[in-house]
Design an enzyme around this catalytic site. Structure first.
Site, PDB file in Angstrom:
ATOM      1  N   HIS A   1     -15.541 -35.884  80.660  1.00  0.00           N
ATOM      2  CA  HIS A   1     -14.679 -34.797  81.158  1.00  0.00           C
ATOM      3  C   HIS A   1     -13.929 -35.194  82.435  1.00  0.00           C
ATOM      4  O   HIS A   1     -13.688 -34.366  83.313  1.00  0.00           O
ATOM      5  CB  HIS A   1     -15.486 -33.516  81.407  1.00  0.00           C
ATOM      6  CG  HIS A   1     -16.122 -32.956  80.177  1.00  0.00           C
ATOM      7  ND1 HIS A   1     -15.459 -32.111  79.310  1.00  0.00           N
ATOM      8  CD2 HIS A   1     -17.362 -33.134  79.650  1.00  0.00           C
ATOM      9  CE1 HIS A   1     -16.260 -31.786  78.302  1.00  0.00           C
ATOM     10  NE2 HIS A   1     -17.419 -32.405  78.486  1.00  0.00           N
TER      11      HIS A   1
ATOM     12  N   ASN B   1     -17.206 -26.068  75.350  1.00  0.00           N
ATOM     13  CA  ASN B   1     -16.112 -26.839  74.767  1.00  0.00           C
ATOM     14  C   ASN B   1     -15.216 -25.919  73.952  1.00  0.00           C
ATOM     15  O   ASN B   1     -15.498 -24.724  73.807  1.00  0.00           O
ATOM     16  CB  ASN B   1     -16.654 -27.959  73.865  1.00  0.00           C
ATOM     17  CG  ASN B   1     -17.302 -29.087  74.638  1.00  0.00           C
ATOM     18  OD1 ASN B   1     -16.937 -29.360  75.777  1.00  0.00           O
ATOM     19  ND2 ASN B   1     -18.271 -29.748  74.025  1.00  0.00           N
TER      20      ASN B   1
END
Length: 485
Positions: free
Chosen positions: A58, A131
């Site tokens: 990320h 997510n």
């Protein structure tokens, strides 16, 4: 900030005036630079250290601020203060991200997207770290480092390669469901505003009476879900590799505030054996016809961040950060993340990362966690222990936590209800014919990597055949491989 920031002229970090911020101190006009030029040394040293380590996953992301507002009463399910009544608003900061690729990489690559929300509630922060897809590749955190290594670039060449990905996941049939999302049309979101969000894991809600309920969280964008096909992604990414970050920033600046509705699915823990899958398996979705989506509230992003480093790079999310009324479940992947996320933040930002303004709670808070690297909380107490008759600090009022009885022997094993192929097959069959064709084409291209062996190719065709016989046959035909099932 220091009052030095209000000075009409440049100063050093310690506040001394700087009369020349363009030239180094040298011996004569052309002589060597002197080490005693403290301002030069300080300026360079600060520059050398102005980037924190990149997130291991990320790394590429964008943040924005706003609020969450409750629209529907769910107090029968949870005693969480920020969900206490319709109309209650809670400030939030949200970070969207790609998962595997480096900081600065194009935002048009096929990759899951992170959707992390930090709620600044009156009872502390709550981090919902999810997510855009409702499932994950693996169900046990023991595999997580290996999975990320396989998805990341080759350690020898630093090139991301399909053969490494498909080699690893050929040992992980539970990943099939996730691949029906990643290799689907929604595998490349148009931008951050037009994508779903999900808590992914099963969490637990606890009400005032102490009753526990399993819950899954879902974010639905009011502007709909939009994605990019490969040719569109190449065109958009070629023109602007930060298109999603810019879209988010420009939309908020123009007053076109992104909004998502929060829905939940709930399940009585006593009913978990009624299904042909394990409700705590993060590779599975819950059927909406049996466990319908229930509206809870809305998320509105109406303010851009003020500083990218402070409110994006130093922003830290941890699934371990929950509030009374919300708790974990025994989902193996979630249990692993409870440790791993806070541990990586301590490495990346230091042991006092929760003192950073973006991460600190906005409510009153107190503990005896003192000092350490990068501590900047000014404290003048004489009592740094608990309990004490000189300090009125006491225990908070007790709140309910799950009281489930746990029994069993120590063992390392897989869950009983793996059922790896049913849901991937159902999802594939829900696609329109042209969508199925694009899904097949992506898999044919990926499995055609010259370094992928016949054995690995055959395993994948076997997996997809078990999910859907016609899918396996089509892949086998195009790849000239005889299906083994």
């Amino acid at each position: 900030p220091s009052s030095a920031f209000n000075s009409p002229f440049c100063t050093t970090n310690s506040g001394a005036p700087v009369f020349n911020n363009n030239s180094s101190l040298t011996v004569g006009a052309r002589g060597p630079v002197l080490l005693e030029d403290y301002h030069l040394v300080e300026k360079l040293a600060n520059f050398d250290r102005e980037r924190v380590p990149e997130r291991v996953v990320h790394a590429r992301g964008a943040s924005a601020k706003g609020f969450f507002e409750v629209t529907h009463d769910i107090t029968h399910l949870t005693c969480a203060d920020f969900l206490r009544a319709p109309g209650v608003q809670t400030p939030v900061i949200v970070r969207f991200s790609t998962v595997i690729h480096e900081r600065g990489s194009p935002e048009t690559l096929r990759d899951p997207r992170g959707f992390a929300v930090k709620f600044y509630t009156r009872e502390g922060n709550f981090d919902l770290v999810g997510n855009n897809f409702p499932v994950f590749f693996i169900r046990d955190g023991m595999k997580f480092p290996d999975m990320v290594h396989a998805l990341k670039p080759n350690p020898k060449s630093h090139i991301q390669e399909n053969w490494r990905v498909l080699d690893f996941f050929s040992h992980v049939p539970e990943s099939l469901h996730m691949f029906t999302f990643l290799f689907d049309d929604i595998g490349i979101p148009q931008d951050y505003r037009h994508m779903d969000g999900s808590g992914v894991h099963t969490f637990t809600l606890i009400n005032k009476a102490g009753k526990s309920t399993y819950v899954k969280f879902h974010w639905k964008p009011t502007c709909g879900v939009k994605s990019l096909l490969e040719d569109e992604a190449a065109r958009v990414g070629g023109a602007n590799h930060s298109h999603a970050t810019q879209d988010l920033y420009d939309s908020i600046a123009a007053g076109n505030y992104p909004e998502w509705k929060l829905f939940i699915q709930t399940m009585d823990p006593d009913h978990e054996d009624r299904f042909d899958f394990d409700p705590l398996d993060v590779t599975k979705t819950w059927p909406e016809d049996i466990l319908p989506l229930q509206p809870v509230g809305r998320l509105v992003l109406n303010k851009n961040i003020d500083n990218f480093s402070n409110e994006n790079e130093q922003l830290a999310f941890c699934p371990s950060i929950v509030v009374p009324g919300v708790y974990y479940s025994d989902d193996k992947m979630l249990q692993t993340r409870i440790f791993s996320y806070s541990d990586t933040q301590r490495y990346r930002l230091g042991p006092n990362y929760l003192q950073l303004p973006a991460n600190a709670p906005k409510c009153a808070h107190h503990n005896n966690h003192y000092d350490g690297s990068m501590n900047f909380m000014h404290r003048d107490e004489e009592i740094d222990y608990f309990p004490s008759r000189y300090d009125p600090v006491r225990h908070a009022e007790k709140y309910p936590i799950p009281s489930t009885m746990c029994t069993g022997k120590r063992e390392k094993c897989v869950i009983q209800k793996e059922n790896n192929f049913k849901q991937p097959g159902e999802r594939y069959r829900s696609f329109t014919p042209d969508r199925q064709e694009r899904f097949i084409r992506r898999w044919v291209e990926t499995l055609s990597d010259p370094r992928i062996t016949y054995e690995i190719r055959s395993i994948w065709i076997s997996y997809w055949s078990q999910a859907d016989k016609s899918l396996g046959q089509k892949l086998a035909s195009r790849l000239n491989v005889r299906p083994s099932i």
